[in-house]
Motif scaffolding. Structure first.
Motif, PDB file in Angstrom:
ATOM      1  N   GLU A 218     -35.256  -1.362  27.647  1.00 12.34           N
ATOM      2  CA  GLU A 218     -34.766  -2.169  26.541  1.00 12.34           C
ATOM      3  C   GLU A 218     -34.666  -1.431  25.232  1.00 12.34           C
ATOM      4  O   GLU A 218     -34.128  -1.966  24.269  1.00 12.34           O
ATOM      5  CB  GLU A 218     -35.662  -3.385  26.366  1.00 12.34           C
ATOM      6  N   ALA A 219     -35.223  -0.231  25.161  1.00 13.51           N
ATOM      7  CA  ALA A 219     -35.169   0.489  23.894  1.00 13.51           C
ATOM      8  C   ALA A 219     -33.708   0.706  23.520  1.00 13.51           C
ATOM      9  O   ALA A 219     -32.904   1.146  24.349  1.00 13.51           O
ATOM     10  CB  ALA A 219     -35.904   1.813  23.995  1.00 13.51           C
ATOM     11  N   GLY A 220     -33.372   0.371  22.300  1.00 11.52           N
ATOM     12  CA  GLY A 220     -32.008   0.569  21.847  1.00 11.52           C
ATOM     13  C   GLY A 220     -31.124  -0.637  22.106  1.00 11.52           C
ATOM     14  O   GLY A 220     -29.953  -0.641  21.755  1.00 11.52           O
ATOM     15  N   ASP A 221     -31.707  -1.690  22.697  1.00 14.36           N
ATOM     16  CA  ASP A 221     -30.915  -2.883  22.969  1.00 14.36           C
ATOM     17  C   ASP A 221     -31.175  -3.879  21.840  1.00 14.36           C
ATOM     18  O   ASP A 221     -31.825  -4.886  22.013  1.00 14.36           O
ATOM     19  CB  ASP A 221     -31.351  -3.470  24.318  1.00 14.36           C
ATOM     20  N   PHE A 222     -30.662  -3.565  20.665  1.00 19.35           N
ATOM     21  CA  PHE A 222     -30.973  -4.425  19.525  1.00 19.35           C
ATOM     22  C   PHE A 222     -29.792  -5.326  19.193  1.00 19.35           C
ATOM     23  O   PHE A 222     -28.663  -5.057  19.580  1.00 19.35           O
ATOM     24  CB  PHE A 222     -31.389  -3.600  18.300  1.00 19.35           C
ATOM     25  N   LYS A 223     -30.110  -6.400  18.483  1.00 17.01           N
ATOM     26  CA  LYS A 223     -29.099  -7.420  18.233  1.00 17.01           C
ATOM     27  C   LYS A 223     -28.738  -7.445  16.754  1.00 17.01           C
ATOM     28  O   LYS A 223     -29.598  -7.481  15.898  1.00 17.01           O
ATOM     29  CB  LYS A 223     -29.637  -8.786  18.638  1.00 17.01           C
ATOM     30  N   THR A 224     -27.443  -7.456  16.506  1.00 18.97           N
ATOM     31  CA  THR A 224     -27.009  -7.440  15.113  1.00 18.97           C
ATOM     32  C   THR A 224     -26.334  -8.742  14.715  1.00 18.97           C
ATOM     33  O   THR A 224     -25.831  -8.857  13.614  1.00 18.97           O
ATOM     34  CB  THR A 224     -26.036  -6.280  14.854  1.00 18.97           C
ATOM     35  N   SER A 225     -26.302  -9.706  15.620  1.00 21.89           N
ATOM     36  CA  SER A 225     -25.746 -11.002  15.240  1.00 21.89           C
ATOM     37  C   SER A 225     -26.510 -12.081  15.990  1.00 21.89           C
ATOM     38  O   SER A 225     -27.130 -11.823  17.014  1.00 21.89           O
ATOM     39  CB  SER A 225     -24.268 -11.082  15.605  1.00 21.89           C
TER      40      SER A 225
ATOM     41  N   ASP B   8     -27.998 -12.393  19.798  1.00 21.73           N
ATOM     42  CA  ASP B   8     -29.406 -12.704  19.999  1.00 21.73           C
ATOM     43  C   ASP B   8     -29.583 -13.937  20.868  1.00 21.73           C
ATOM     44  O   ASP B   8     -30.550 -14.063  21.596  1.00 21.73           O
ATOM     45  CB  ASP B   8     -30.071 -12.916  18.637  1.00 21.73           C
TER      46      ASP B   8
ATOM     47  N   TRP C 163     -30.665  -7.538  13.269  1.00 20.13           N
ATOM     48  CA  TRP C 163     -30.493  -6.304  12.524  1.00 20.13           C
ATOM     49  C   TRP C 163     -29.251  -6.414  11.642  1.00 20.13           C
ATOM     50  O   TRP C 163     -28.135  -6.461  12.143  1.00 20.13           O
ATOM     51  CB  TRP C 163     -30.383  -5.106  13.473  1.00 20.13           C
TER      52      TRP C 163
ATOM     53  N   ARG D  23     -39.186  -0.499  19.316  1.00 19.80           N
ATOM     54  CA  ARG D  23     -38.683  -0.583  20.684  1.00 19.80           C
ATOM     55  C   ARG D  23     -37.229  -1.044  20.703  1.00 19.80           C
ATOM     56  O   ARG D  23     -36.425  -0.553  21.479  1.00 19.80           O
ATOM     57  CB  ARG D  23     -39.540  -1.543  21.502  1.00 19.80           C
ATOM     58  N   GLU D  24     -36.925  -1.982  19.847  1.00 24.71           N
ATOM     59  CA  GLU D  24     -35.547  -2.480  19.832  1.00 24.71           C
ATOM     60  C   GLU D  24     -34.568  -1.374  19.450  1.00 24.71           C
ATOM     61  O   GLU D  24     -33.518  -1.236  20.056  1.00 24.71           O
ATOM     62  CB  GLU D  24     -35.417  -3.653  18.855  1.00 24.71           C
ATOM     63  N   ILE D  25     -34.950  -0.610  18.445  1.00 23.31           N
ATOM     64  CA  ILE D  25     -34.035   0.412  17.959  1.00 23.31           C
ATOM     65  C   ILE D  25     -34.004   1.620  18.895  1.00 23.31           C
ATOM     66  O   ILE D  25     -32.933   2.129  19.233  1.00 23.31           O
ATOM     67  CB  ILE D  25     -34.455   0.853  16.536  1.00 23.31           C
TER      68      ILE D  25
END
Lengths: 333, 358, 268, 664
Positions: free
Chosen positions: B5-12, B16, D44, D277-279
């Motif tokens: 999941e690292a790098g699986d971030f949400k920008t909206s 999300d 983010w 972790r997210e980033i």
């Protein structure tokens, strides 16, 4: 008196008798619900299981004979002896106690503190299991049960009520099944016995304490688990009685399990926690459905007994959600 | 352990709150869909369709429906089979009265009619709670079955009292009636399941779903944030019945073809659907599918093992099936009262945390 | 009276809520006896009193759980007819409970989102297809809720099921849910009960900040005199269902009847 | 002695000679690429370079409207947030000098710095920071305006001096038409020699000093270090270290601007781990303590795992230690070992790295103090390219750094591109580089003391170049390094650190300055050894008894001899091998004055207090009786008596004959 009116009375009387039967099953429900908060759907199957076991013991049937035959290719059927009714009843009662212990040890113990709906579901599971188990153990064929209770219409009542109608009217006296009469008598004895038990024995007092307040009861040293075994055992006896009555009347068969469905509206009407409620509710429903079938049934196609009790209970509940004798629900915020 | 999941971030918020916020789940889901729509129809035969896939899909709809009511809104119902009967008879009446009506419209309308009936039977829920309500819903079960049995108008006065589905075609392909191909049956159900699953998910993640859950979890607190219990409960009954009605319509028209109300829509089916909800997991869309799959597959499996495999008489197998079913339900409730969905959620959580225990 | 500005820069406006001669009976017991008081826009109004003084009953009357046998409630200068709690919520009254009443089956975020219920309007069909309006509305309110989460500093528990939270945080989530309704009048039923000193301080700060930042009028029940005196503009004191004092904290503190009530009835 | 870097330094900067010009370049080249990200309101939030540049211009114009002139100082204080980074850049945009402050500084510290730099404007994050400024503002007369980013709780702070960030932007927007030409002129004229930023050293000794760094310092250093590790605009990094620290300025401003990569700011301190972790940053810096804490938490969590999982974890970690670093350095590894490592990667390393948010780290650095070899090896063996660097504020961070594939826990690498290094006869490290600071603000004396006219800057650290690898090795603060009586180098802290990496050893005090050999007094770690004793059924009644236990002595002796062995392989330090040791009967304690409050050994106090023991260490006796005064927790004083054993340890002959002369 006109024969129509007399027939109505006869229907009413028969309804009253049927109501006693409903009450018997409902009684088992109330006992368990009060003591453990479990809405025991398996009460009906317990009656079936008790009746099956009773018949099996009386006829000296080999348990699981079908299964054994299927697996080993044998042709077992029975041991070839007969057990007297009373002895068989006693043995069945022992089985029911054993069953109560198993239920406590294998199920309830693990489900303490779960939501009521979960406990309810568990008893449905239990009902399924017991139904399969009972059938597997004793076979699924319809069996006659005769523990020596008198059967057939009571001639005496018939003969002594003919005079109620005017001469020449087509009325032959009230037809009332002797079995129903004995059932009523047994039910009355059972209720009195239960009342005496709960009022005058230490165990009975403990039962009532638990019903009032689990926490408080535990804090004064009453073992909840022992209490559960006792209530389930008592419910087992009640189921046995109900099983004997229903089984004597219409044979021991699968449909016996569905008497639970007759007991449910009784509970709604009488309240889940009230013994008098169960009895009065049973009588009301017994009479109500017979009368409805008698008067309205022919107009709308009959067989209204399937649903009348429910609709009656439903309508009743909308106006009095806690049932006849249930405690008023006060919502605290 | 498969989750990265690292790098699986949400920008909206859209990202999300999407249905599968974790990339891995998303891929997994679409692979399943491709298999279901693109591969299975080419390999399905009558046995698999009739024994497994079609009943699974239809019961999944009914389970979804009941789960919306029981799992999300907290109102227990034991009358599901009765409502399925409404859907089935509505479907029959519509198909025979309006032969030119598109089949999917018929199914939709059947759902709509059931929704109305369901709402009517849901009215007591405003006054009655908990077990009293559960038992009260049995009134619907018994009354409806009796009604369809006793009023000849519902079965067009047929001598047998049965209803049988008329043959209908779409684009020249038979979609109901005895000639319907296994893959057609399967695809019809699959499409409807897909749409209804999507709708159920949408309803439960939005304002309406939250109002249901609020009523379920703490009704007075729901009231003080402005949820009207009447509307919340009745809408749950309506939507739930809509689903169950559609399931009933399909059960009759696609699966069985001919139906006798007491047999097909008896109380045992009500319980079966409730079991599916419980074993699958209350308040879970995924659980509705898992529960339906489990309880459809298990008897098929048992029958295959006991009857075909060991050669036992089928009545013995049936008894054993009852026992196993009952035991499984109890075991499930003891081990995981929140069903397969929770089991899956826990497993997934474990995999996400892997190798850590927490 | 017209509006005025407090020394710390808040504006106190006209009367927002007026309770007139309320009497509430349960069976033969009078829980509230002929109580009247008013709440002005923008102020923090406290109701204090020993256990069983009728404080919670008063809140339940204001938000419609109980219907008093006598008396009137005026809100926004209009007499209020008998209403269900959900209708009263729509008028802009939100509250928290003494015993936390969160939705245990949901996470923090969803709990707070339920607070927006009265403001969201998309139809069932729109929600079912989750396209356009329904989706936009959801995200719009999510953003609003996120501001409240930020405000109450509960970012780290956003997606935690509320059942798993410690007591103090649960109280905060409940406050967040009430705030999400954007109430004109916020009723807080013992917001600091059962908290340790540090949590109490935090909660006091949040209550003051809510009042200052959003201009929300707050009616607050508290058991503990000390806290109340520090943060409220005016205080009503109840005892056995009667009103025995009403005024600014200093007045109330020196009221002999209030002192007697507190000395006479031990409180924890 | 000097050395040069293996990597060619950047020489051609073209037009890119100031941060405003870099910003303009980024808008041109990466205008639509994400530059800043901040977790706020649950998601983010993102800003492209173009968007960021627009805000920066508005802020700059706003500052100008507030009357900030070129050369004025603008202080910025708060946690890492894009808005505050933009504030720094906005100040630079109009020729003012940004001064980031430590957010956890107390009001007095803040007062000193604000007073010292003469800030005209403070841009503060929130009420907490504003309140500190307000507290001291009475005494700081040059302060004209306070800008706050988060308006919460600041409604009452009206008046001319206080304005919100949004208000500043609004004013800036309003004045944009007027200010743009002026700003454009300033940007056009900005060059390498302009001051880029002023950073205050944390000031462990005396008052903080303001280190003035020019555009040349920051940009050349950023460019050279970026080239060294092949950093591109694709990197992504997490900004969470204090903004006032030079490292953050280089990583999050200098390198980010030079390369055009992404800065990600966490939502709050509490969510830092989740946000990381997210980033999943690709470029990551953390002090050794961060890695140490993380490793501890990994181990504790793994101890709570089921037997099977725990066993699997340990088995694979063992394998990873064996082959992981070799694989990372591209050394030959057998096929089977590769396969097992691959399996471990699927089952353990991969998920573990992912859970920690380290799975995408391409370049990771640690610096600041020595990192334990175990800790360092752990991360390396997982396949994380963790390296060490050596630097300081005055050098704009980089002095030396480890190239890929040449990583070791003992050295700090080769000189960074563009840096020259020399080591004087006392062993102190000097450097000269384009990154070397301009001056200490308003402190010409200190500037002179540190930086000579030729540009050589004294680091204050003693070290030497490892001849085999050409890497720099730092020993200690230069003032703590001495000589043995035979002239060999004596670096006690270096040896003590080596000893302290053993979990059984809590503290060690190495003695030997001006003596003929080194000895050591050791404090055992009661926690670690207590556990060990319990597992091995060793009964002990007191700390003293455990400390004096035969098996404890045996263990410590083994540790000491291992350290000797590693020292012997070292030309410079073989003289520091330990000849004799004893285990102290009491724990060194700050209450007894033996440690500082930050748990640093007070060498002189100890040598005085335990002079009888020191004597015994050097007179050849086998044991010594002593009585020591102690202070109990309640403040009462008492004394403990003990008889301590003294053990000789094996030392190895120096391997290279020329060692003694090496330092000279």
């Amino acid at each position: 008196m006109s024969p129509d009116f007399l027939y109505a009375i006869e229907v009413l009387l028969n309804g009253l008798m049927a109501g006693v039967m409903y009450s018997l099953v409902a009684l088992g429900f109330v006992l368990i619900f009060k003591a453990s908060g479990v809405f025991n759907y398996a009460q009906g199957v317990m009656a079936l299981f008790a009746a099956l076991t009773l018949v099996g013991i009386m006829n000296g049937q080999v348990p699981f004979s079908h299964l054994i035959n299927a697996v080993f290719g044998t042709h077992l059927h029975d041991f070839g002896w007969q057990v007297p009714a009373l002895a068989a009843i006693a043995l069945t009662a022992v089985v029911m106690v054993f069953f109560a212990i198993l239920v406590e040890k294998l199920i309830l113990k693990y489900l303490i503190g779960q939501e009521p709906i979960i406990l309810f579901m568990a008893t449905i599971g239990l009902a399924y299991f017991m139904e399969g188990f009972g059938d597997l153990m004793w076979g699924a064929d319809i069996k006659a049960l005769d523990v020596g209770l008198p059967k057939g219409g009571s001639l005496w009542i018939e003969e002594n009520t003919v005079w109620l109608a005017a001469e020449g009217e087509r009325f032959f006296g009230f037809f009332i099944d002797k079995l129903d009469i004995s059932a009523t008598i047994v039910a009355i004895i059972l209720v009195v016995a239960l009342t005496l038990f709960s009022q005058y024995t230490a165990t009975g007092r403990a039962l009532r304490a638990v019903a009032d307040d689990h926490q408080a009861a535990m804090s004064v040293g009453i073992s909840l688990r022992a209490i559960w075994v006792i209530t389930w055992s008592i419910a087992g006896f009640v189921a046995l009685v109900a099983g004997i009555m229903w089984g004597s009347k219409s044979g021991v068969q699968f449909s016996l399990a569905f008497i639970v469905l007759k007991a449910l509206p009784v509970l709604m009407l009488g309240g889940f926690t009230s013994i008098p409620g169960a009895i009065v509710g049973g009588l009301i429903i017994g009479m109500g459905e017979k009368l409805f079938e008698f008067f309205i049934g022919p107009l709308i196609g009959g067989a209204t007994e399937n649903w009348f009790a429910y609709v009656l209970a439903l309508i009743f509940l909308v106006f009095r959600p806690q049932g006849l004798f249930g405690e008023r629900i006060i919502e605290r915020v | 352990m498969y989750y990265r999941e690292a790098g699986d971030f949400k920008t909206s918020y859209r990202a999300d709150q999407q249905n599968f916020p974790i990339r891995f789940d998303r891929i997994h889901f679409w692979v399943m869909m491709v298999l279901a729509f693109g591969v299975v129809p080419f390999f399905i035969n009558d046995y698999w369709a009739n024994a497994v896939f079609v009943p699974f899909l239809i019961f999944a709809i009914a389970t979804l429906g009941l789960n919306l009511l029981t799992g999300y809104c907290g109102q227990v119902s034991l009358g599901s089979a009765g409502f399925m009967a409404v859907g089935a008879y509505a479907c029959y009446k519509l198909m025979t009265s309006f032969p030119d009506l598109n089949f999917f419209v018929v199914v939709l309308l059947s759902g709509g009619i059931t929704a109305m009936v369901g709402t009517a039977f849901g009215l007591p829920s405003l006054r009655i709670k908990g077990f009293y309500l559960a038992v009260a819903t049995l009134a619907a079960q018994f009354f409806l079955v009796w009604l369809f049995n006793k009023v000849p108008w519902f079965y067009n006065n047929s001598a047998s009292g049965q209803i049988s589905v008329p043959r209908r075609e779409m684009l020249g392909i038979p979609i109901t009636g005895p000639e319907t191909a296994a893959s057609t049956k399967y695809l019809i159900c699959l499409i409807i399941v897909f749409v209804l699953g999507f709708v159920a998910r949408n309803l439960t993640r939005g304002r309406i779903g939250r109002s249901w859950m609020a009523i379920r979890d703490m009704d007075f607190a729901a009231e003080i944030i402005g949820v009207d219990p009447l509307r919340a409960k009745l809408s749950a009954f309506a939507i739930s019945s809509f689903y169950i009605g559609i399931a009933g319509a399909l059960f009759f028209s696609v699966y069985l073809g001919a139906v006798e109300v007491g047999e097909a829509f008896g109380i045992n089916n009500s319980f079966l659907i409730l079991f599916m909800v419980i074993i699958g997991g209350l308040g879970s869309i995924y659980g509705s599918f898992a529960g339906a799959a489990f309880l459809i597959l298990m008897p098929v499996l048992l029958k295959n093992v006991l009857v075909s495999g060991l050669g036992w008489p089928s009545d013995l197998a049936a008894h054993l099936e009852f026992m196993i079913m009952g035991a499984l339900i109890i075991i499930f409730l003891i081990v995981e009262p929140h069903g397969l969905a929770r089991l899956w959620a826990v497993t997934k959580q474990k995999l996400r945390l892997w190798p850590f225990p927490y | 009276m017209s509006s005025y500005v407090t020394p710390d820069g808040r504006t106190i406006g006209d009367v927002l809520l007026e309770v007139k001669n309320i009497t509430l009976r349960f069976g033969g017991v009078e829980a509230i006896k002929d109580i009247s008081f008013d709440v002005r826009e923008g102020e923090i109004r406290a109701i204090i009193g020993p256990n069983g003084a009728g404080k919670s009953s008063m809140l339940n009357v204001i938000n419609g759980f109980y219907h008093p046998q006598e008396g009137e409630i005026w809100f926004h200068g209009k007499k209020r007819r008998a209403m269900k709690p959900s209708q009263i919520a729509r008028q802009g009254i939100a509250r928290t409970f003494q015993n936390i009443a969160l939705f245990k089956g949901m996470n923090t975020l969803d709990n707070i989102m339920t607070g927006c219920f009265t403001h969201m309007h998309t139809s069932l069909i729109e929600q079912a297809i989750w396209w356009g309006r329904a989706e936009r509305e959801e995200y719009r309110y999510r953003e609003k809720v996120e501001h409240i989460i930020d405000f109450l500093e509960i970012q780290a528990i956003r997606k935690t099921p509320v059942g798993a939270l410690p007591y103090g945080l649960q109280k905060r989530v409940e406050l967040a849910r009430a705030l999400a309704a954007e109430p004109k009048l916020l009723l807080l039923d013992e917001p600091m009960a059962g908290m340790n000193v540090e949590e109490k301080e935090d909660m006091c700060r949040f209550v003051l900040d809510v009042n200052a930042e959003f201009g929300t009028t707050i009616v607050l029940i508290e058991h503990d005199m000390g806290v109340v005196m520090d943060i409220s503009d005016r205080v009503v004191v109840l005892d056995y269902g009667r009103k025995i004092g009403d005024g600014v904290p200093d007045e109330v503190r020196s009221n002999q009847e209030v002192i007697d009530a507190y000395l006479g009835v031990p409180h924890d | 002695m000097t050395a040069t870097s293996p990597v060619q330094a950047v020489t051609d900067f073209g037009d890119l000679v100031s941060l405003p010009k870099l910003l303009a370049r980024n808008v041109r080249s990466y205008g639509n690429k994400i530059a800043y990200r901040e977790k706020e309101y649950g998601i983010w939030q993102e800003w492209t370079w173009a968007q960021a540049a627009k805000v920066i211009e508005e802020l700059a114009s706003g500052l100008m409207a507030l009357g900030v002139q070129p050369g004025d100082h603008v202080a910025v204080v708060g946690r890492n947030r894009p808005a505050l980074y933009w504030s720094l850049l906005a100040a630079g945009h109009i020729g003012a000098i940004p001064v980031p402050l430590y957010q956890d500084a107390v009001a007095e510290e803040m007062e000193y710095v604000l007073e010292h730099c003469g800030a005209k404007v403070v841009i503060a994050e929130d009420q907490e920071q504003v309140d500190k400024v307000v507290e001291v503002s009475e005494r700081i007369h040059h302060l004209e305006s306070v800008v706050y980013y988060d308006p919460r709780g600041l409604r009452g702070y009206d008046g001319e001096r206080f304005l919100s960030f949004d208000e500043l932007r609004r004013r800036g927007r309003g004045a944009l038409a007027d200010n743009t030409p002026k700003m454009q002129t300033i940007v056009d004229q900005s060059n390498f020699d302009d001051v880029c930023v002023m950073l205050y050293t944390s000031g462990t000794t005396g008052k903080p000093k303001g280190v003035v760094l020019s555009n040349r310092n920051i940009i050349t250093t950023s460019a050279n270090s970026a080239i060294f590790d092949h950093l591109t605009h694709k990197e992504s990094t997490l900004a969470y270290l204090p903004m006032a620290w030079v490292g953050d300025f280089i990583f999050s401003v200098g390198q980010a601007m030079w390369c055009g990569f992404e800065i990600n700011c966490p939502e709050s301190a509490a969510t830092m781990q989740t946000d990381m972790r997210e980033i999943g940053p690709s470029y990551f810096f953390a002090p050794p303590r961060f890695f140490e804490t993380l490793l501890t938490s990994v181990m504790i969590r793994m101890e709570d795992a089921g037997r099977l999982k725990r066993g699997m974890f340990h088995a694979f970690m063992k394998h990873a230690r064996k082959v992981g670093p070799a694989l990372l350095d591209g050394k030959p590894v057998s096929g089977w070992n590769r396969f097992v490592y691959k399996l471990g990667d699927i089952l353990v390393y991969g998920p573990l790295k992912d859970a920690l948010g380290l799975s995408r780290v391409r370049v990771g650095y640690t610096a600041g103090e020595a990192i334990g070899p175990e800790i360092f090896a752990f991360y390396r063996s997982l396949g994380i390219n963790l390296k060490q660097l050596y630097g300081q504020t005055e050098a704009s961070v980089f002095i030396t750094q480890q190239p890929d594939g040449e990583v070791s826990d003992e050295t700090v690498g080769v000189v960074s591109p563009g840096v020259e290094l020399k080591i004087d006869e006392r062993g102190e490290v000097f450097y000269r580089s384009p990154g070397a600071f301009e001056e200490y603000y308003k402190n010409a004396d200190s500037t002179r003391d540190t930086k000579d006219p030729e540009g050589w800057v004294a680091t204050g650290d003693a070290g030497f170049i490892d001849e085999k690898t050409g890497h720099l090795r730092i020993l200690d603060r230069a003032k703590d390094v001495g000589k043995l009586s035979n002239g060999a180098l004596f670096a006690p802290k270096y040896v003590e650190n080596k000893l302290k990496f053993y979990p059984n050893i809590l503290e060690a005090v190495v003695i030997g300055a001006e003596r003929d050999m080194c000895t050591v007094m050791i404090n055992i770690d009661l926690y670690a050894l207590g556990n060990w004793a319990e597992r091995n059924n060793i009964a002990y009644a007191s700390y003293q008894e455990l400390a004096g236990h035969e098996r404890v002595y045996a263990m410590i002796k083994k540790h000491v001899e291992e350290v000797n062995e590693s020292l012997a392989g070292d030309d410079m330090l073989s003289g520091c091998q330990i000849h004799r040791f004893l285990v102290l009967h009491k724990e060194l304690d700050a209450d007894d004055g033996e440690l500082t409050r930050t748990r640093k050994v007070r060498r002189r106090v100890i040598e005085e207090k335990f002079h009888d023991l020191v004597t015994a260490l050097y007179d050849g006796s086998k044991q010594v009786s002593t009585e020591t005064e102690v202070t109990y927790e309640d403040g009462r004083k008492g004394s403990i008596k003990a008889t301590l054993k003294i053990e000789d340890t094996k030392t190895l002959a120096t391997q290279s004959a020329g060692a003694k002369g090496a330092a000279a």
